[in-house]
Design a protein around this motif. Structure first.
Motif, short mmCIF file in Angstrom:
data_model
loop_
_atom_site.label_atom_id
_atom_site.label_comp_id
_atom_site.label_asym_id
_atom_site.label_seq_id
_atom_site.Cartn_x
_atom_site.Cartn_y
_atom_site.Cartn_z
N ARG A 8 14.64 -24.45 12.65
CA ARG A 8 14.97 -23.40 13.62
C ARG A 8 16.18 -23.88 14.39
NH1 ARG A 8 16.62 -19.15 14.87
NH2 ARG A 8 16.04 -18.11 16.78
N LEU A 9 17.24 -23.09 14.36
CA LEU A 9 18.50 -23.44 14.99
C LEU A 9 18.77 -22.50 16.15
CD1 LEU A 9 21.19 -25.09 14.91
CD2 LEU A 9 22.05 -23.34 13.35
N THR A 10 19.13 -23.05 17.26
CA THR A 10 19.62 -22.29 18.40
C THR A 10 20.86 -23.01 18.90
OG1 THR A 10 18.26 -23.53 19.99
CG2 THR A 10 17.30 -21.50 19.09
N ILE B 36 23.46 -17.94 12.66
CA ILE B 36 22.32 -18.86 12.75
C ILE B 36 21.52 -18.87 11.47
CG2 ILE B 36 20.09 -19.19 13.91
CD1 ILE B 36 21.54 -18.39 16.54
N GLU B 37 21.23 -17.70 10.91
CA GLU B 37 20.45 -17.63 9.66
C GLU B 37 21.16 -18.36 8.53
OE1 GLU B 37 19.64 -13.50 8.88
OE2 GLU B 37 18.36 -13.33 10.66
N ASN B 38 22.48 -18.18 8.41
CA ASN B 38 23.23 -18.86 7.35
C ASN B 38 23.14 -20.38 7.49
OD1 ASN B 38 23.98 -16.44 6.15
ND2 ASN B 38 25.97 -16.37 7.14
N TYR B 39 23.29 -20.87 8.69
CA TYR B 39 23.17 -22.31 8.92
C TYR B 39 21.74 -22.79 8.65
CZ TYR B 39 27.78 -23.66 10.60
OH TYR B 39 29.12 -23.98 10.67
N GLU B 40 20.74 -22.02 9.07
CA GLU B 40 19.35 -22.43 8.82
C GLU B 40 19.07 -22.55 7.34
OE1 GLU B 40 16.88 -20.77 12.69
OE2 GLU B 40 17.10 -19.45 10.96
N VAL B 41 19.54 -21.60 6.55
CA VAL B 41 19.35 -21.64 5.10
C VAL B 41 20.02 -22.88 4.52
CG1 VAL B 41 19.98 -20.50 2.92
CG2 VAL B 41 18.99 -19.16 4.79
N GLU B 42 21.25 -23.14 4.94
CA GLU B 42 21.99 -24.30 4.45
C GLU B 42 21.30 -25.61 4.85
OE1 GLU B 42 26.11 -26.65 5.39
OE2 GLU B 42 26.11 -24.48 5.66
N ILE B 43 20.84 -25.68 6.09
CA ILE B 43 20.19 -26.90 6.57
C ILE B 43 18.88 -27.14 5.83
CG2 ILE B 43 19.06 -27.96 8.58
CD1 ILE B 43 21.24 -26.49 10.29
N LEU B 44 18.10 -26.09 5.62
CA LEU B 44 16.83 -26.24 4.89
C LEU B 44 17.08 -26.70 3.46
CD1 LEU B 44 13.80 -26.10 5.14
CD2 LEU B 44 13.92 -23.68 4.52
N LYS B 45 18.10 -26.16 2.81
CA LYS B 45 18.45 -26.62 1.46
C LYS B 45 18.82 -28.09 1.47
CE LYS B 45 20.13 -22.31 -0.57
NZ LYS B 45 21.32 -21.58 -1.03
N GLY B 46 19.60 -28.50 2.47
CA GLY B 46 20.01 -29.90 2.57
C GLY B 46 18.82 -30.82 2.78
N ILE B 47 17.88 -30.40 3.61
CA ILE B 47 16.68 -31.20 3.86
C ILE B 47 15.83 -31.30 2.59
CG2 ILE B 47 14.47 -31.23 5.11
CD1 ILE B 47 16.11 -30.15 7.53
N LYS B 48 15.69 -30.20 1.90
CA LYS B 48 14.91 -30.22 0.65
C LYS B 48 15.54 -31.14 -0.39
CE LYS B 48 12.73 -25.70 1.03
NZ LYS B 48 12.63 -24.35 0.47
#
Length: 130
Positions: free
Chosen positions: A39-41, A15-27
């Motif tokens: 926040r990913l669940t 989950i943490e790895n995906y959250e980091v990747e998603i936040l980078k993509g959004i930025k």
């Protein structure tokens, strides 16, 4: 001696790895203002605008609907508090940026990854050694 990684720790790392990747993509989405968080669940991604009220978020539901036999990809835009759409208001910025996020190539590409790779890996971890 190496410590064994528990199932819960493996899920947290996934989950943490995906959250980091998603936040980078959004930025990386052009034109966004403000600071965003994720926040990913399993089956739910929340993308929130970090603001003084903390009331603005996009909730994306994903996964497999077992009854309908199809993948789910639904978004709800949530906001609470005063409904002020005056030029430059937090609420207006949120709605404009939510449109940029949901319409971005990044989010559209994320659908397949969350419904596919993420949920497959998550399910493998959940059901291993049962």
């Amino acid at each position: 001696m190496a410590r064994k990684t528990t199932k819960d720790e493996q899920i947290e790392v996934l989950i943490e790895n995906y959250e980091v990747e998603i936040l980078k993509g959004i930025k990386g989405i052009q034109g966004l203002r403000g600071k965003w968080s994720v926040r990913l669940t399993p089956r739910r991604l929340v993308i929130g605008l970090v603001d003084k009220m903390g009331n603005n978020c996009i909730e994306i539901y994903f996964g497999r609907d077992l009854f309908e036999k199809e993948d789910i990809w639904e978004a709800q835009i949530g906001s609470r508090g005063p409904f002020d759409l005056a030029p430059g208001s937090e609420r207006l910025v949120f709605y404009q940026d939510a449109g940029l996020i949901l319409g971005s190539d990044f989010i559209q590409g994320l659908k397949e990854r969350l419904n596919g790779d993420f949920m497959s890996t998550y399910n493998e971890l959940i059901y291993q050694n049962r």
